[in-house]
Motif scaffolding. Sequence first.
Motif, PDB file in Angstrom:
ATOM      1  N   ARG A  31      33.088  39.266  38.221  1.00 14.69           N
ATOM      2  CA  ARG A  31      32.586  37.770  38.563  1.00 14.69           C
ATOM      3  C   ARG A  31      33.864  36.943  38.346  1.00 14.69           C
ATOM      4  NH1 ARG A  31      28.998  37.491  34.975  1.00 14.69           N
ATOM      5  NH2 ARG A  31      27.120  38.036  36.158  1.00 14.69           N
ATOM      6  N   THR A  32      34.649  37.331  37.470  1.00 12.41           N
ATOM      7  CA  THR A  32      35.879  36.452  37.056  1.00 12.41           C
ATOM      8  C   THR A  32      36.769  36.265  38.200  1.00 12.41           C
ATOM      9  OG1 THR A  32      35.754  37.104  34.657  1.00 12.41           O
ATOM     10  CG2 THR A  32      37.831  36.393  35.706  1.00 12.41           C
ATOM     11  N   GLY A  46      37.780  39.943  65.501  1.00 12.37           N
ATOM     12  CA  GLY A  46      37.682  38.980  64.036  1.00 12.37           C
ATOM     13  C   GLY A  46      39.279  39.186  63.473  1.00 12.37           C
ATOM     14  N   PHE A  47      39.534  38.393  62.585  1.00 15.50           N
ATOM     15  CA  PHE A  47      40.780  38.236  61.928  1.00 15.50           C
ATOM     16  C   PHE A  47      40.720  39.215  60.438  1.00 15.50           C
ATOM     17  CE2 PHE A  47      43.617  35.049  63.969  1.00 15.50           C
ATOM     18  CZ  PHE A  47      42.936  34.932  64.865  1.00 15.50           C
ATOM     19  N   GLU A  48      41.792  39.837  60.305  1.00 12.12           N
ATOM     20  CA  GLU A  48      41.964  40.338  59.028  1.00 12.12           C
ATOM     21  C   GLU A  48      43.112  39.994  58.320  1.00 12.12           C
ATOM     22  OE1 GLU A  48      41.546  44.643  57.884  1.00 12.12           O
ATOM     23  OE2 GLU A  48      43.819  44.347  57.600  1.00 12.12           O
ATOM     24  N   SER A  49      43.200  39.100  57.069  1.00 10.67           N
ATOM     25  CA  SER A  49      44.155  38.497  56.476  1.00 10.67           C
ATOM     26  C   SER A  49      44.032  39.252  55.024  1.00 10.67           C
ATOM     27  CB  SER A  49      44.157  37.044  56.346  1.00 10.67           C
ATOM     28  OG  SER A  49      44.889  36.533  55.324  1.00 10.67           O
ATOM     29  N   ARG A  50      45.384  39.620  54.574  1.00  9.16           N
ATOM     30  CA  ARG A  50      45.167  40.461  53.318  1.00  9.16           C
ATOM     31  C   ARG A  50      46.718  39.861  52.540  1.00  9.16           C
ATOM     32  NH1 ARG A  50      46.573  45.253  50.699  1.00  9.16           N
ATOM     33  NH2 ARG A  50      44.687  45.824  49.090  1.00  9.16           N
ATOM     34  N   GLN A  51      46.448  39.569  51.105  1.00  7.12           N
ATOM     35  CA  GLN A  51      47.351  39.286  50.216  1.00  7.12           C
ATOM     36  C   GLN A  51      47.283  40.029  49.147  1.00  7.12           C
ATOM     37  OE1 GLN A  51      45.478  36.570  51.724  1.00  7.12           O
ATOM     38  NE2 GLN A  51      46.852  36.697  53.225  1.00  7.12           N
ATOM     39  N   ARG A  52      48.485  40.437  48.436  1.00 15.65           N
ATOM     40  CA  ARG A  52      48.319  41.498  47.412  1.00 15.65           C
ATOM     41  C   ARG A  52      49.612  41.069  46.565  1.00 15.65           C
ATOM     42  NH1 ARG A  52      50.482  46.932  47.444  1.00 15.65           N
ATOM     43  NH2 ARG A  52      52.854  46.602  47.641  1.00 15.65           N
ATOM     44  N   VAL A  53      49.440  41.427  45.275  1.00 19.06           N
ATOM     45  CA  VAL A  53      50.508  41.424  44.321  1.00 19.06           C
ATOM     46  C   VAL A  53      50.277  42.813  43.324  1.00 19.06           C
ATOM     47  CG1 VAL A  53      51.037  39.234  44.051  1.00 19.06           C
ATOM     48  CG2 VAL A  53      49.335  39.991  42.604  1.00 19.06           C
ATOM     49  N   LEU A  54      51.303  43.277  42.694  1.00 18.28           N
ATOM     50  CA  LEU A  54      51.268  44.202  41.774  1.00 18.28           C
ATOM     51  C   LEU A  54      51.532  43.930  40.288  1.00 18.28           C
ATOM     52  CD1 LEU A  54      53.006  47.148  43.769  1.00 18.28           C
ATOM     53  CD2 LEU A  54      50.551  46.888  43.545  1.00 18.28           C
ATOM     54  N   VAL A  55      50.668  44.246  39.392  1.00 22.63           N
ATOM     55  CA  VAL A  55      50.669  43.839  38.061  1.00 22.63           C
ATOM     56  C   VAL A  55      50.713  45.058  36.984  1.00 22.63           C
ATOM     57  CG1 VAL A  55      50.105  41.473  38.480  1.00 22.63           C
ATOM     58  CG2 VAL A  55      48.380  43.410  37.734  1.00 22.63           C
ATOM     59  N   ALA A  56      51.431  44.866  35.914  1.00 24.23           N
ATOM     60  CA  ALA A  56      51.523  45.999  34.930  1.00 24.23           C
ATOM     61  C   ALA A  56      49.967  46.661  34.377  1.00 24.23           C
ATOM     62  CB  ALA A  56      52.547  45.852  33.991  1.00 24.23           C
ATOM     63  N   GLU A  57      49.275  45.230  33.931  1.00 24.84           N
ATOM     64  CA  GLU A  57      48.251  45.506  33.233  1.00 24.84           C
ATOM     65  C   GLU A  57      47.015  44.927  34.352  1.00 24.84           C
ATOM     66  OE1 GLU A  57      47.950  47.107  30.309  1.00 24.84           O
ATOM     67  OE2 GLU A  57      50.173  47.383  30.198  1.00 24.84           O
ATOM     68  N   PRO A  58      45.882  45.658  33.716  1.00 26.57           N
ATOM     69  CA  PRO A  58      44.444  44.795  34.709  1.00 26.57           C
ATOM     70  C   PRO A  58      44.367  43.276  34.212  1.00 26.57           C
ATOM     71  CG  PRO A  58      43.865  46.839  33.348  1.00 26.57           C
ATOM     72  CD  PRO A  58      45.294  46.639  33.034  1.00 26.57           C
ATOM     73  N   ALA A  59      44.223  42.689  35.087  1.00 26.10           N
ATOM     74  CA  ALA A  59      43.682  41.145  34.892  1.00 26.10           C
ATOM     75  C   ALA A  59      42.362  41.039  34.607  1.00 26.10           C
ATOM     76  CB  ALA A  59      44.228  40.329  36.197  1.00 26.10           C
ATOM     77  N   VAL A  60      41.456  41.881  34.838  1.00 24.14           N
ATOM     78  CA  VAL A  60      40.246  41.748  34.404  1.00 24.14           C
ATOM     79  C   VAL A  60      39.801  42.962  33.956  1.00 24.14           C
ATOM     80  CG1 VAL A  60      39.562  39.535  35.854  1.00 24.14           C
ATOM     81  CG2 VAL A  60      39.292  42.111  36.683  1.00 24.14           C
ATOM     82  N   ILE A  92      32.713  30.966  32.077  1.00 19.96           N
ATOM     83  CA  ILE A  92      32.105  32.269  32.140  1.00 19.96           C
ATOM     84  C   ILE A  92      32.645  33.231  31.344  1.00 19.96           C
ATOM     85  CG2 ILE A  92      31.157  31.773  34.298  1.00 19.96           C
ATOM     86  CD1 ILE A  92      33.464  33.810  35.407  1.00 19.96           C
ATOM     87  N   ALA A  93      31.992  34.274  30.726  1.00 19.92           N
ATOM     88  CA  ALA A  93      32.775  35.480  30.138  1.00 19.92           C
ATOM     89  C   ALA A  93      33.777  36.253  30.865  1.00 19.92           C
ATOM     90  CB  ALA A  93      31.639  36.437  29.476  1.00 19.92           C
ATOM     91  N   ARG A  94      34.744  36.559  30.644  1.00 23.39           N
ATOM     92  CA  ARG A  94      35.817  37.255  31.426  1.00 23.39           C
ATOM     93  C   ARG A  94      35.657  38.625  30.957  1.00 23.39           C
ATOM     94  NH1 ARG A  94      40.706  34.930  33.830  1.00 23.39           N
ATOM     95  NH2 ARG A  94      41.563  36.835  33.585  1.00 23.39           N
ATOM     96  N   GLU A  95      34.957  38.910  29.964  1.00 28.21           N
ATOM     97  CA  GLU A  95      34.846  40.428  29.330  1.00 28.21           C
ATOM     98  C   GLU A  95      33.577  40.534  28.689  1.00 28.21           C
ATOM     99  OE1 GLU A  95      35.050  41.103  26.242  1.00 28.21           O
ATOM    100  OE2 GLU A  95      36.002  39.019  25.361  1.00 28.21           O
TER     101      GLU A  95
END
Lengths: 286, 171
Positions: B37-38, B15-29, A260-263
């Motif tokens: 969608r990605t 209900g349950f709430e579960s959360r995971q997160r990370v921080l990154v310098a640049e957008p992944a998408v 799929i297209a990512r961008e």
Amino acid sequence: MNVTVFGATGVVGRALVPLLGEHELTVVSRTAREEPGARWVVADAASGDGVAAALEGAEVVYYLVHSLGTRDFEEQDRAAAETVAHEAANAGVRQIVYLGGLGADDPDASPHLRSRRETGERLASAGVAVTTLRAAMIVGKGSAAFETILGLVKRLPVMVTPSWVSTPTQPIALDDVSRYLAGVCGNEATFGEGYDVGGPEVMTYRQMIERIAVLLGRKPAIIEVPVLTPYLSSLWLNLVTPVSASVARPLVEGLRNPTIAREERIRKLLPLELTSFEEAARRALA
Amino acid sequence: MTGWETSERVLESGGFESRQRVLVAEPAVEASEAGARTLGVTYWQAVDRFTRGCVRASWTGGGGKLRLLGGATLLTFGPPELSFEGGLVSCRHAIRGGLLAVRAGGSVTLAQRRQGEQQELSVTVEGYLPRLAAGAGLPPWTGMLYAKGQSPFHVAVSWRYFELLLRGRGA
């Protein structure tokens, strides 16, 4: 502009060439043909024969060559890309336009998709700016992936399918990918850039099979099993579709990777109205 | 990839709430439909890869199923709800049922959110009613399968998801 098209006799090349009519065109293939309004050159990217002559005076080169169907297609694709890259640099070419594969950047990509990525890298190895368009299945007459699906739908009332039928993909119409390819010709903003070119819809292969079946007035039963290997799938496809096992196997191996297209940067650069899957399939079936 | 955090709590609704997160310098998408969608596609790919294909999502136009070995339906989901506005890119799936859910309810959301100079990538399951968790009034050991199995499995898949997302971006 002087434009040279390698792979002009392939499915994409045949659709692209008429769209480049405003340019001084050199079309290249391994066998001699005639193309109105174009200079036809016989060359073989794999061996290097005739490549330098084909690139004489070229400013933009389209690279639509692949060796799928040969035993060592990865090695052949790498060698051919390197040859064209070096000859293009020697000839002073400004841009190479390459059609790669969506999903090829996946670290776990199949050999076929990996080869598409490596080909792009080799094309860029001699310093000529490469513009890469990455596409998933091309929906058009003669497209090996599309013909494979079509063969399955036409011939099998019951399909036992491997789990790859649940992989999401974003097929694009042959006309649309050709217009995108033509649209980046000589466009300096695209030099050195890569673009994902997806169709207007994301679907699984199963959905694709079902939608083609509707167009053909069929209703195949699809039974998904988790244990069908790519090798077995390719042998089966060899039996029931017009696509040979040597082509089908690398394609099937690639189907486990989401494509799929990512961008969507290409949509801003070239805001085309995209063809629906049904319309593209109808044209391919005509 | 920094700032890994994981948390889980039971909401007042049960209900349950579960959360995971990370921080990154640049957008992944990118902030677009394709980017949103990605996030979703990569998450389901992470489930597939982490389980070596034993648990895999299959989709139709109306939603998806998470199936074990192509057979038992563990969870069913609604179609992706994609969003990309104001520094938030997300893909949300409503949970509609399956063997691992007491009943329909809750959602899983894959998101990328701007946080100052960084981007937060997160997986949030909220309002989910896991069948394997200890029921109200029952001793804690009845929820062992959830606490020692499903919950850490989910956390591990989230980690794999973040890795896949960032490897895809860097390629």
